[in-house]
Motif scaffolding. Structure first.
Motif, PDB file in Angstrom:
ATOM      1  N   ASN A  40       0.825  -1.211   0.000  1.00  0.00           N
ATOM      2  CA  ASN A  40       0.000   0.000   0.000  1.00  0.00           C
ATOM      3  C   ASN A  40       0.861   1.264   0.000  1.00  0.00           C
ATOM      4  OD1 ASN A  40      -2.597  -1.158  -0.079  1.00  0.00           O
ATOM      5  ND2 ASN A  40      -2.497  -1.595   2.109  1.00  0.00           N
ATOM      6  N   ASN A  41       1.972   1.193  -0.753  1.00  0.00           N
ATOM      7  CA  ASN A  41       2.876   2.324  -0.918  1.00  0.00           C
ATOM      8  C   ASN A  41       3.579   2.732   0.374  1.00  0.00           C
ATOM      9  OD1 ASN A  41       3.947   3.832  -3.048  1.00  0.00           O
ATOM     10  ND2 ASN A  41       2.751   5.642  -2.517  1.00  0.00           N
ATOM     11  N   MET A  82      15.308  -9.568  -8.227  1.00  0.00           N
ATOM     12  CA  MET A  82      13.895  -9.940  -8.339  1.00  0.00           C
ATOM     13  C   MET A  82      13.049  -8.735  -7.939  1.00  0.00           C
ATOM     14  SD  MET A  82      13.412 -13.357  -9.047  1.00  0.00           S
ATOM     15  CE  MET A  82      11.939 -13.927  -8.199  1.00  0.00           C
ATOM     16  N   MET A  83      12.065  -8.392  -8.772  1.00  0.00           N
ATOM     17  CA  MET A  83      11.091  -7.353  -8.440  1.00  0.00           C
ATOM     18  C   MET A  83       9.725  -7.814  -8.937  1.00  0.00           C
ATOM     19  SD  MET A  83      10.626  -3.419  -9.817  1.00  0.00           S
ATOM     20  CE  MET A  83       9.850  -3.987 -11.346  1.00  0.00           C
ATOM     21  N   PHE A  84       8.862  -8.214  -8.011  1.00  0.00           N
ATOM     22  CA  PHE A  84       7.526  -8.666  -8.399  1.00  0.00           C
ATOM     23  C   PHE A  84       6.469  -8.019  -7.514  1.00  0.00           C
ATOM     24  CE2 PHE A  84       9.976 -11.814 -10.626  1.00  0.00           C
ATOM     25  CZ  PHE A  84       9.216 -12.044 -11.767  1.00  0.00           C
ATOM     26  N   HIS A  85       5.381  -7.631  -8.176  1.00  0.00           N
ATOM     27  CA  HIS A  85       4.244  -7.014  -7.499  1.00  0.00           C
ATOM     28  C   HIS A  85       3.105  -8.014  -7.425  1.00  0.00           C
ATOM     29  CE1 HIS A  85       1.549  -3.846  -6.153  1.00  0.00           C
ATOM     30  NE2 HIS A  85       0.680  -4.245  -7.063  1.00  0.00           N
ATOM     31  N   PHE A  86       2.451  -8.060  -6.263  1.00  0.00           N
ATOM     32  CA  PHE A  86       1.297  -8.929  -6.030  1.00  0.00           C
ATOM     33  C   PHE A  86       0.060  -8.048  -5.917  1.00  0.00           C
ATOM     34  CE2 PHE A  86       5.057 -11.031  -4.455  1.00  0.00           C
ATOM     35  CZ  PHE A  86       4.910 -12.352  -4.858  1.00  0.00           C
ATOM     36  N   PRO A  87      -0.693  -7.882  -7.013  1.00  0.00           N
ATOM     37  CA  PRO A  87      -1.797  -6.907  -6.999  1.00  0.00           C
ATOM     38  C   PRO A  87      -2.908  -7.248  -6.012  1.00  0.00           C
ATOM     39  CG  PRO A  87      -1.853  -8.241  -9.007  1.00  0.00           C
ATOM     40  CD  PRO A  87      -0.556  -8.543  -8.330  1.00  0.00           C
ATOM     41  N   GLU A  88      -3.131  -8.528  -5.727  1.00  0.00           N
ATOM     42  CA  GLU A  88      -4.215  -8.902  -4.816  1.00  0.00           C
ATOM     43  C   GLU A  88      -3.969  -8.407  -3.396  1.00  0.00           C
ATOM     44  OE1 GLU A  88      -5.084 -13.058  -7.268  1.00  0.00           O
ATOM     45  OE2 GLU A  88      -4.606 -13.111  -5.131  1.00  0.00           O
ATOM     46  N   VAL A  89      -2.723  -8.244  -3.016  1.00  0.00           N
ATOM     47  CA  VAL A  89      -2.406  -7.745  -1.677  1.00  0.00           C
ATOM     48  C   VAL A  89      -1.639  -6.422  -1.745  1.00  0.00           C
ATOM     49  CG1 VAL A  89      -2.449  -9.959  -0.502  1.00  0.00           C
ATOM     50  CG2 VAL A  89      -0.345  -9.236  -1.620  1.00  0.00           C
TER      51      VAL A  89
END
Length: 473
Positions: free
Chosen positions: A62-63, A330-337
């Motif tokens: 959440n930033n 590694m840089m991955f975003h999890f949009p659901e959380v």
């Protein structure tokens, strides 16, 4: 009076049930203090093993910072402890940043995804290839170009001479395409080497200038090419584990679009939010980038436009990884959380690499358990249609994967020599998905065409698609 109490009690129960149902819409994350202690424990464990010099971990939800810490050292004498403001190689995360720059130039009408390579680089020597390959092919890993790195990088290691534009052109001109552009997916660096040349020619500016204008200035980031950051005291040295000894390794200063950018882990953990919210490119362009690529062969690739898509233990993610012999970014975003996890490691050829660290951190952040499908009952399916040989386009025959069936234990085995004892047992998860105990966070997916025939298998490493192998028999 009694009826009032009953009505009040029922109302309270309804509110509790409603709140519970609302909370289920977004998976709950463990408390931040618990996360910090657990991730610190993971980081300290990898350092104790003595197979990595240093690394940095950042988690943003959440930033806001959920976790940010660093371990080990950035110098060979171990006099400079790794800090959160130290810079690491982004490696192939640079591809995602470069594709973002391309999409901005498309928005500005300077480039078009359907421009041909010959139009974009008129001096490209192979005119036949140049007329077939489009810009979208270069940044979706569907160009069919042969991987340059294994050849030109080895020349640099042997001679110390950095490759030139002429060297790249001579390489591409002397090799046939491995498949027709747009037909298949194969991960190669070649398209992104040309992408950097295209951006510089289209903008009439050095590549770093476009990084600054399109990414750094609107976002407040500080992404910089390794060629200009090499003497910065906050830039981590680069190392390689060889014969159980960690030795310093030279930075490769000529690399640009395919892996030459540097940044801090925490800056990268904020990158997806700026990338998605319109700060750098439009949301329409962002959605184009994360969309799977439809292949002319009749199925899709999870690699979008410079973006790796997948899921980690059932939680959707997108982003990019990067490395050489092993993964070190590694840089991955999890949009659901609404969470981004970044791991950056300064050591190559190590089992304590960024993907391994990322997977253990992701288990903590997503509140998951390490997968173990050994004890689950077998799926009652006919697996005979999956048996066969699979090979990536253009690869040598010795890289063929043979999927064989063992009648005794009713399992498929992944082998390179058709010998069950030398292979890896595959556990059927259903719907063409399989798990292998040796690589607990990886998955194998079999691909069907429109006629329900198995035509390929996809290998997902740590959640993202890495390899596509075509059925050969």
């Amino acid at each position: 009076m009694r009826n009032k109490y009953i009505i009040f009690a029922l109302s309270l129960i309804f509110l509790l049930l409603f709140n519970c149902s609302q909370k289920k819409k977004e998976p709950l994350l463990p408390k931040s203090t618990f996360i910090k202690d657990k991730i610190d424990s993971v980081g300290n464990k990898f350092i104790r093993e003595g197979k990595v010099m240093g690394f940095s971990i950042a988690v943003v939800k959440n930033n806001e910072i959920l976790y940010n810490n660093s371990f080990g050292f950035i110098d060979s004498l171990k006099t400079i402890p790794t800090n959160n403001d130290h810079y690491f190689l982004m490696a192939s995360i640079s591809k995602l940043a470069g594709s973002t720059m391309v999409m901005k130039l498309v928005e500005e009408g300077i480039l078009d995804l359907d421009d041909s390579l010959s139009d974009l680089l008129p001096d490209f020597p192979n005119k036949e290839q140049g007329s077939k390959i489009k810009l979208r092919h270069l940044i979706s890993m569907t160009s069919g170009l042969k991987e340059y790195a294994s050849t030109l990088d080895s020349i640099y290691v042997a001679t110390g001479k950095s490759p030139t534009k002429e060297d790249y052109y001579n390489f591409f001109n002397s090799h046939e395409l491995e498949f027709e552009p747009g037909a298949y997916y194969k991960y190669v660096n070649s398209g992104f080497v040309l992408m950097a040349m295209i951006v510089e020619r289209a903008t009439k500016m050095p590549f770093q200038n476009s990084i600054d204008r399109i990414i750094n200035e609107p976002s407040g980031f500080n992404i910089e090419l390794i060629s200009s950051r090499i003497n910065n005291p906050k830039m981590s040295n680069h190392f390689q584990l060889t014969d159980s000894t960690i030795r310093e390794r030279k930075h490769w200063l000529w690399i640009k679009g395919d892996g030459g950018m540097t940044n801090t882990a925490i800056d990268l953990a904020y990158f997806p939010e700026k990338w998605m919210n319109g700060s750098m490119i439009s949301q329409h362009s962002f959605k184009q980038m994360i969309s799977p690529t439809k292949l002319s062969s009749g199925f899709s690739s999870e690699y979008g436009l410079g973006v790796k898509n997948g899921s980690f233990e059932g939680v959707k993610m997108f982003g990019h990884s990067g490395g050489d012999k092993t993964t070190y970014s590694m840089m991955f975003h999890f949009p659901e959380v609404k969470t981004t996890i970044v791991t950056m490691v300064n050591t190559n050829n190590t089992p304590s690499n960024a993907r391994q660290i990322f997977s253990e951190v992701a288990l903590i952040v997503l509140d998951k358990k390490k997968p173990n499908h050994k004890l689950k009952p077998l799926k009652n399916e006919d697996l005979s249609n999956l048996v066969g040989s699979y090979l990536s386009p253009g690869d040598k025959e010795n890289k063929t994967a043979f999927i064989i069936y063992n009648e005794q234990d009713q399992h498929l085995y992944y082998t390179f020599d058709k010998i069950i004892e030398n292979g890896e047992k595959m556990y059927n998860l259903g719907n063409g998905e399989f798990w292998i105990e040796r690589w607990p966070f990886d998955r194998i997916h079999f691909v069907k065409n429109d006629n329900n025939k198995i035509v390929a298998l996809k290998e997902f490493y740590g959640g993202y698609m890495s390899q596509l192998k075509l059925r050969m028999d």
